[in-house]
Scaffold this motif. Structure first.
Motif, PDB file in Angstrom:
ATOM      1  N   GLY A  17      30.242  30.668  50.786  1.00 17.60           N
ATOM      2  CA  GLY A  17      30.063  31.792  51.710  1.00 17.60           C
ATOM      3  C   GLY A  17      31.034  31.747  52.878  1.00 17.60           C
ATOM      4  N   ALA A  18      31.592  30.558  53.146  1.00 16.67           N
ATOM      5  CA  ALA A  18      32.550  30.432  54.257  1.00 16.67           C
ATOM      6  C   ALA A  18      33.884  31.099  53.911  1.00 16.67           C
ATOM      7  N   ASP A  19      34.092  31.356  52.648  1.00 13.29           N
ATOM      8  CA  ASP A  19      35.302  32.072  52.220  1.00 13.29           C
ATOM      9  C   ASP A  19      35.085  33.547  52.581  1.00 13.29           C
ATOM     10  N   SER A  20      35.913  34.062  53.480  1.00 14.64           N
ATOM     11  CA  SER A  20      35.647  35.423  53.966  1.00 14.64           C
ATOM     12  C   SER A  20      35.731  36.452  52.843  1.00 14.64           C
ATOM     13  N   ARG A  21      36.412  36.100  51.754  1.00 18.24           N
ATOM     14  CA  ARG A  21      36.471  37.054  50.639  1.00 18.24           C
ATOM     15  C   ARG A  21      35.125  37.126  49.924  1.00 18.24           C
ATOM     16  N   ILE A  22      34.367  36.021  49.956  1.00 17.02           N
ATOM     17  CA  ILE A  22      33.052  36.019  49.298  1.00 17.02           C
ATOM     18  C   ILE A  22      31.985  36.484  50.291  1.00 17.02           C
TER      19      ILE A  22
END
Ligand code: NAD
Ligand code: UGA
Length: 453
Positions: A255-260
């Motif tokens: 969730g830390a991946d801004s794309r996800i």
């Protein structure tokens, strides 16, 4: 008082009620009336015991009721007087005939369309607020505009994206409002009229305009994508339970991946609610009828994964509790499909309760807002199910607790006190991953959570 426009909503349910109340609150220049065929519901909307529980709703109702917000069962009169009619009737999954179990049952919508035709003596804008299969506007237009009075009705799609439990917050501050119309002169005019309602409090850049088909389909797709995220993380939770990876750590890491993005990644007992399953089944049905088999299968798996998750949960209880649940007291903490609502439609707790009853367990249910609905849902099981409001009382002498709903209350209970009152070994199954398992285990519980070995 002379109102600039008269807005009517047909359907005083979870969507019609809150949506129109917020519109009335922000648009004192409009008269807003909500009608329903259900007299009891309309009567309840006029008291402080509203027919639905939604945080903050009563305050807004109290501010507007009797000023520019009205409730009525005089559907004919209200239709005749309205300039704009929002249609917010239920569109459940068909339980009979062609498309049974998948297609939307549009009988309530069609009845409403005929009622509008019969009672109208002037042109009106008809707004699809209910969630509908793509191209429903076409059918609606046909019914409405085949009237013999020469009246023209313009159909606009304005799907609702509120979530229960946060409806007022979502309506006050929506991520977006979607308004779709025919791309004709009259269509654009009607679209603007609906946009103008929202512009009273929603910034223009959050109001998305589109053609009517995109608007109808976007609603189904939004729910499908949200549900798909839950099924995706739930599928991973099964993998975690076998491997020692922790699904909550995975949610955080991905969730830390801004794309996800970090929302809708909470592994759980499964998604419930009146819409996710119904809307995906509708999408599946539409795809099937259009010959798009692979598309239909792709989305159907989102539902299959959800059912698998519910079954897996009960299986884990069974295996943990030495392969028999017969005559064991199991208490479900929560029956609502999510926190902050009394709504139990498609709640995973229902399916869990049913499976536990099949195993001959003694099922007890506690919930701060949903016990009334739980009793109705499980009526067929009579006194095989017990309902107790106080969780401490409910847990006495229990063999196991299973957390079904993420109510804040269940995060703050005195679990030592609960443990002391239970039979031993005392099992706790956290279907929402809301408790700190190491603290729970320290108390003495044998505890299990979703996606944690
Ligand atoms: P609901 O069952 O709570 O309310 C629908 C109301 O319509 C009922 O009170 C029913 O009596 C009334 N009704 C049915 N036929 C009628 C008729 N002919 N004349 C007058 N009233 C009539 O349903 P809901 O949850 O409010 O959902 C309504 C629609 O909104 C559905 O299409 C749903 O998919 C969609 N939606 C729901 C939510 C949600 O959170 N519940 C969110 C977004 C969209
Ligand atoms: C959902 C959508 O979020 C709304 O945008 C939409 O308008 C509505 O459906 C609708 O069309 O009816 P709702 O069902 O009220 O709203 O509630 P959600 O917050 O979406 O939760 C749905 C289910 O998913 C609940 O059972 C919830 O507990 C579960 N959930 C949610 C998870 O299991 N994990 C998550 O990370 C998020």
């Amino acid at each position: 008082m002379n109102f600039q426009k008269k807005i009517l909503c047909i359907g005083a349910g979870y969507v019609g009620g809150p949506t129109m109340t917020v519109i009335a609150d922000h648009c004192p220049q409009y008269k807003v009336t909500i009608v329903d065929i259900n007299e009891e519901k309309i009567a309840a909307w006029q008291t402080d015991e509203l027919p639905i529980y939604e945080p903050g709703l009563l305050d807004v109702v109290k501010r507007t009721r009797g000023k520019n917000l009205f409730f009525s069962t005089d559907i004919v009169k209200e239709i005749d007087e309205a300039d704009i009619i929002f249609v917010s009737v239920n569109t459940p999954t068909k339980t009979f005939g062609e498309g049974k179990g998948k297609a939307s049952d549009l009988q309530y919508l069609e009845k409403t369309a005929h009622a509008i035709v019969a009672a109208s003596n002037s042109a009106k804008i008809i707004v699809e607020k209910s969630t509908l299969p793509v191209r429903t506007a076409e059918a609606l237009e046909k019914i409405l505009n085949s009237n013999e009075k020469g009246i023209h009705f313009e159909v606009v799609s304005n799907p609702e994206f509120l979530a229960e439990g946060t409806a007022i917050r979502d309506l006050e501050n929506p991520d977006r409002v979607l308004v779709g119309s025919r791309e004709t002169e009259e269509g654009f005019k009607a679209r603007q009229t609906v946009v103008d309602i929202y512009k009273n409090w929603v910034p223009d850049e959050r109001i998305i305009r589109s053609n009517v088909w995109s608007s109808e389909l976007s609603k189904l797709v939004a729910n499908a994508f949200l549900a798909q995220r839950i099924s995706s993380i739930n599928s991973i939770s099964a993998l975690c339970e076998k491997t020692g990876a922790d699904v909550t750590e995975i949610s955080r890491a991905i969730g830390a991946d801004s794309r996800i993005g970090n929302k809708f990644l909470n592994a759980s007992i499964g998604f419930g609610g009146s819409c996710f399953k119904k809307d995906i089944l509708n999408l599946v049905y539409i795809s099937e009828t259009l010959g798009l088999t692979e598309v239909a299968e792709y989305w159907e798996n989102v539902i299959k994964m959800n059912e698998y998750q519910e079954k897996r949960f009960v299986k884990r209880m069974l295996v943990t509790m030495f392969n028999t649940l017969a005559n064991k007291k199991i208490v479900l903490f929560g029956f609502a499909f999510k926190a902050d609502t009394g709504d139990t439609r498609e709640t995973p707790a229902y399916y869990v309760a049913k499976m536990l009853l099949e195993e001959h367990a003694n099922v007890f249910i506690t919930d701060p807002k949903a016990l009334k609905n739980a009793k109705i849902d499980l009526a067929e099981f009579g006194d095989k199910v017990n309902y107790i409001e106080d969780p401490y009382e409910a847990a006495k002498e229990a063999d196991a607790i299973a957390i079904m709903t993420e109510w804040n209350l269940y995060k703050t209970l005195d679990y030592k006190k609960i443990y002391d009152s239970m039979r031993k070994p005392a099992h706790l199954f956290d279907g929402r991953n809301i408790l700190n398992l190491s603290q729970i285990e320290e108390i003495g519980f044998d505890s299990h959570a979703i996606g944690i070995q």
